[in-house]
Scaffold this motif. Structure first.
Motif, PDB file in Angstrom:
ATOM      1  N   MET A   1      52.477  79.805  60.967  1.00 40.62           N
ATOM      2  CA  MET A   1      51.301  79.302  61.689  1.00 40.62           C
ATOM      3  C   MET A   1      50.553  78.328  60.800  1.00 40.62           C
ATOM      4  O   MET A   1      50.355  78.611  59.614  1.00 40.62           O
ATOM      5  CB  MET A   1      50.317  80.456  61.930  1.00 40.62           C
ATOM      6  CG  MET A   1      50.586  81.323  63.084  1.00 40.62           C
ATOM      7  SD  MET A   1      50.113  80.634  64.641  1.00 40.62           S
ATOM      8  CE  MET A   1      48.398  80.273  64.466  1.00 40.62           C
ATOM      9  N   ASP A   2      50.123  77.221  61.353  1.00 38.39           N
ATOM     10  CA  ASP A   2      49.223  76.341  60.609  1.00 38.39           C
ATOM     11  C   ASP A   2      47.808  76.837  60.850  1.00 38.39           C
ATOM     12  O   ASP A   2      47.406  77.004  61.999  1.00 38.39           O
ATOM     13  CB  ASP A   2      49.333  74.898  61.128  1.00 38.39           C
ATOM     14  CG  ASP A   2      50.480  74.162  60.478  1.00 38.39           C
ATOM     15  OD1 ASP A   2      50.704  74.371  59.277  1.00 38.39           O
ATOM     16  OD2 ASP A   2      51.159  73.387  61.193  1.00 38.39           O
ATOM     17  N   ASN A   3      47.081  77.103  59.774  1.00 40.71           N
ATOM     18  CA  ASN A   3      45.705  77.554  59.950  1.00 40.71           C
ATOM     19  C   ASN A   3      44.791  76.340  60.036  1.00 40.71           C
ATOM     20  O   ASN A   3      44.082  75.985  59.103  1.00 40.71           O
ATOM     21  CB  ASN A   3      45.298  78.481  58.805  1.00 40.71           C
ATOM     22  CG  ASN A   3      46.081  79.771  58.870  1.00 40.71           C
ATOM     23  OD1 ASN A   3      46.163  80.413  59.912  1.00 40.71           O
ATOM     24  ND2 ASN A   3      46.709  80.134  57.762  1.00 40.71           N
ATOM     25  N   VAL A   4      44.847  75.686  61.187  1.00 43.04           N
ATOM     26  CA  VAL A   4      44.152  74.417  61.379  1.00 43.04           C
ATOM     27  C   VAL A   4      42.634  74.654  61.360  1.00 43.04           C
ATOM     28  O   VAL A   4      42.143  75.570  62.014  1.00 43.04           O
ATOM     29  CB  VAL A   4      44.532  73.828  62.763  1.00 43.04           C
ATOM     30  CG1 VAL A   4      44.049  72.414  62.911  1.00 43.04           C
ATOM     31  CG2 VAL A   4      46.017  73.909  62.966  1.00 43.04           C
ATOM     32  N   PRO A   5      41.872  73.817  60.631  1.00 46.51           N
ATOM     33  CA  PRO A   5      40.421  73.976  60.651  1.00 46.51           C
ATOM     34  C   PRO A   5      39.864  73.648  62.039  1.00 46.51           C
ATOM     35  O   PRO A   5      40.538  73.010  62.851  1.00 46.51           O
ATOM     36  CB  PRO A   5      39.916  72.974  59.609  1.00 46.51           C
ATOM     37  CG  PRO A   5      41.024  72.012  59.430  1.00 46.51           C
ATOM     38  CD  PRO A   5      42.303  72.697  59.794  1.00 46.51           C
ATOM     39  N   LEU A   6      38.627  74.077  62.267  1.00 49.78           N
ATOM     40  CA  LEU A   6      38.010  73.892  63.579  1.00 49.78           C
ATOM     41  C   LEU A   6      37.908  72.407  63.951  1.00 49.78           C
ATOM     42  O   LEU A   6      38.190  71.997  65.068  1.00 49.78           O
ATOM     43  CB  LEU A   6      36.606  74.512  63.545  1.00 49.78           C
ATOM     44  CG  LEU A   6      36.139  75.318  64.725  1.00 49.78           C
ATOM     45  CD1 LEU A   6      37.211  76.268  65.225  1.00 49.78           C
ATOM     46  CD2 LEU A   6      34.875  76.090  64.352  1.00 49.78           C
ATOM     47  N   PHE A   7      37.516  71.585  62.953  1.00 46.36           N
ATOM     48  CA  PHE A   7      37.316  70.156  63.225  1.00 46.36           C
ATOM     49  C   PHE A   7      38.336  69.329  62.449  1.00 46.36           C
ATOM     50  O   PHE A   7      38.719  69.680  61.339  1.00 46.36           O
ATOM     51  CB  PHE A   7      35.904  69.732  62.802  1.00 46.36           C
ATOM     52  CG  PHE A   7      34.834  70.433  63.587  1.00 46.36           C
ATOM     53  CD1 PHE A   7      34.518  70.024  64.875  1.00 46.36           C
ATOM     54  CD2 PHE A   7      34.167  71.521  63.052  1.00 46.36           C
ATOM     55  CE1 PHE A   7      33.542  70.684  65.607  1.00 46.36           C
ATOM     56  CE2 PHE A   7      33.199  72.192  63.776  1.00 46.36           C
ATOM     57  CZ  PHE A   7      32.883  71.771  65.058  1.00 46.36           C
ATOM     58  N   ASN A   8      38.753  68.198  63.039  1.00 47.28           N
ATOM     59  CA  ASN A   8      39.655  67.301  62.312  1.00 47.28           C
ATOM     60  C   ASN A   8      38.836  66.306  61.473  1.00 47.28           C
ATOM     61  O   ASN A   8      37.603  66.363  61.461  1.00 47.28           O
ATOM     62  CB  ASN A   8      40.619  66.592  63.274  1.00 47.28           C
ATOM     63  CG  ASN A   8      39.885  65.715  64.278  1.00 47.28           C
ATOM     64  OD1 ASN A   8      38.765  65.277  64.015  1.00 47.28           O
ATOM     65  ND2 ASN A   8      40.500  65.470  65.414  1.00 47.28           N
ATOM     66  N   ASN A   9      39.518  65.390  60.779  1.00 45.96           N
ATOM     67  CA  ASN A   9      38.820  64.490  59.854  1.00 45.96           C
ATOM     68  C   ASN A   9      37.820  63.561  60.554  1.00 45.96           C
ATOM     69  O   ASN A   9      36.892  63.053  59.936  1.00 45.96           O
ATOM     70  CB  ASN A   9      39.832  63.642  59.064  1.00 45.96           C
ATOM     71  CG  ASN A   9      40.596  64.537  58.117  1.00 45.96           C
ATOM     72  OD1 ASN A   9      40.124  65.623  57.764  1.00 45.96           O
ATOM     73  ND2 ASN A   9      41.799  64.114  57.715  1.00 45.96           N
TER      74      ASN A   9
END
Ligand code: GTP
Length: 418
Positions: A366-374
């Motif tokens: 799983m990628d633990n993607v942050p809530l917001f992108n750059n």
């Protein structure tokens, strides 16, 4: 005799799991119908030599009291919660409670990170640990990750023949190895000497304080990195399902896999089809106290909590419905977590975006993607309703995160509703 220590962290941990960890300590969040760390306890209770499980964390003890009482009743082994006076780190707490862990002279003790999930092969790992000809101070469970993702974990370089750990780096900045640390260990009681050396090398231990928490001792950086290459650390490789549970999206992924494991180990936990029952597709858990209308269709990969009420014609897929929730008739819930005591009106659609590992890449995690992108925009994620949220009838909530105690007035798309 063996013991097991489960590291459950404390209130400041699990921030990426919000808002799901706002109302319940993250380790108690239900996945496949059971609090997350109950899966660890169940795996430990299945190893005959483990006589005691110690939950180590810095949550106030009263938050764990009922859970511990329930676990003792369910598993008939000694289970206790030991509360650190502050975050002491993944090895600091173990050292602080060394007398409790060593009492009864266990031959070794397991350490499990509370925020990992998987089909833990604890007995097989123990057999590997005890079969080693030269004694292991610490044996780590390792698994393969993709080259790209490996750098987000502890990376292990092993001697392929002996499985001795030659080199260990925590979250390296460049590629080191595909073999990653699963956060499951078997430690010899001699490890306390090692941790003690670190502790004693910091004479001002109790006076040091900064935002990093200098009082803490980290198992990975402070212990594993120096032990690697000394012939005292080994890795046990597994190719069974394993993942971390960091973000709320990973709870849906873990839910699916734990439900799948029930097929072989706990079939009685899975809902079945039948007359006067809802239509069940694939793996579904329904708490015995929940009421599901026979015309509803659930699955695959759905968990329905205590006293939830699911109305006529409701369709739910790949979702976790927590306790005391009402989903009114003909609503559709996909890739969503619905928090405790929430109400979803009739003909409403709640939908999130799956955040599964890439199925085309073997060993992808799983990628633990942050809530917001750059660009400051919300990354697509599952939809989450915090507890006590009311969603009206005939609206759509898409890829949104709703904080607790909200009455939604209309439809939302790609929003955090504060
Ligand atoms: P992150 O990616 O930053 O989350 O790092 P990580 O995956 O290495 O996790 P981390 O080392 O922070 O935590 C591993 C496990 O130990 C988690 O289950 C935490 O809840 C737990 N943990 C972390 N710090 C402490 C601590 O000070 N005391 C206790 N008892 N548990 C802890």
């Amino acid at each position: 005799m063996l013991k097991a220590v489960i590291l459950i962290g404390g209130p400041q941990k699990g921030t990426r799991f919000r808002p799901l960890s706002l109302d319940v300590p993250k380790p108690l969040f239900p996945v496949a119908g059971l609090p997350m760390v109950q899966h660890h306890i169940e795996a430990c209770a299945a190893v005959p030599d483990i006589r005691e499980v110690l939950l180590l964390g810095y949550f106030p003890a009263q938050q764990l009291h009922q859970f511990v009482t329930d676990m003792i009743a369910a598993y008939k082994i000694r289970i206790r919660y030991l509360q650190e006076y502050q975050a002491l780190g993944t090895a600091g707490g173990i050292y602080h409670f060394r007398d409790q862990i060593s009492s009864g002279n266990p031959d070794a003790f397991f350490v499990l990170n509370g925020d990992v999930c998987g089909d833990f092969p604890l007995q097989e790992m123990l057999d590997f640990h005890t079969s080693l000809t030269s004694p292991s101070l610490i044996t780590i469970m390792g698994t393969e990750a993709t080259r790209h993702q490996s750098t987000m974990y502890g990376c292990i370089v092993e001697d392929k023949e002996t499985h001795q750990i030659l080199h260990y780096v925590e979250k390296p900045s460049t590629f080191v190895s595909n073999l990653i640390n699963c956060g499951v260990y078997i430690c010899s009681p001699d490890i306390f000497k090692r941790v003690g050396e670190i502790f004693n090398s910091r004479p001002d231990f109790y006076s040091l304080e900064d935002e990093e928490g200098t009082e803490s001792i980290r198992l990975e950086q402070d212990i594993l990195m120096p032990i690697a290459g000394t012939g005292q650390a080994y890795v046990y490789n597994t190719d069974r399902w394993w993942s971390q549970i960091k973000t709320a999206g990973s709870a849906i992924y873990a839910n699916r896999h734990y439900l799948q494991l029930y097929r072989t180990t706990k079939t009685d936990r899975l809902a079945t089809n039948g007359s006067d029952k809802p239509t069940i597709i694939g793996d579904v858990y329904i708490h015995p106290s929940a009421t599901v209308d026979p015309s509803a269709m659930l699955g695959p990969n759905v968990s329905v909590g205590k006293n939830a009420v699911i109305g006529a014609g409701v369709r739910i897929r790949e979702s976790i419905i927590l306790g005391n929730t009402t989903i009114q008739e003909h609503s559709c819930v996909l890739y969503t977590v619905v928090g405790w005591n929430s109400t979803v009106g009739a003909w409403t659609r709640l939908e999130g975006t799956p955040c599964d590992p890439n199925p085309n890449k073997p060993f992808a995690k799983m990628d633990n993607v942050p809530l917001f992108n750059n660009d400051g925009k919300l990354n697509p994620s599952i939809t989450i309703l915090g507890c006590n949220v009311t969603v009206p009838a005939e609206v759509i909530v898409l890829n949104s995160i709703v904080l607790p105690y909200k009455d939604l007035p209309h439809s939302y798309k790609n929003e955090i509703i504060l």
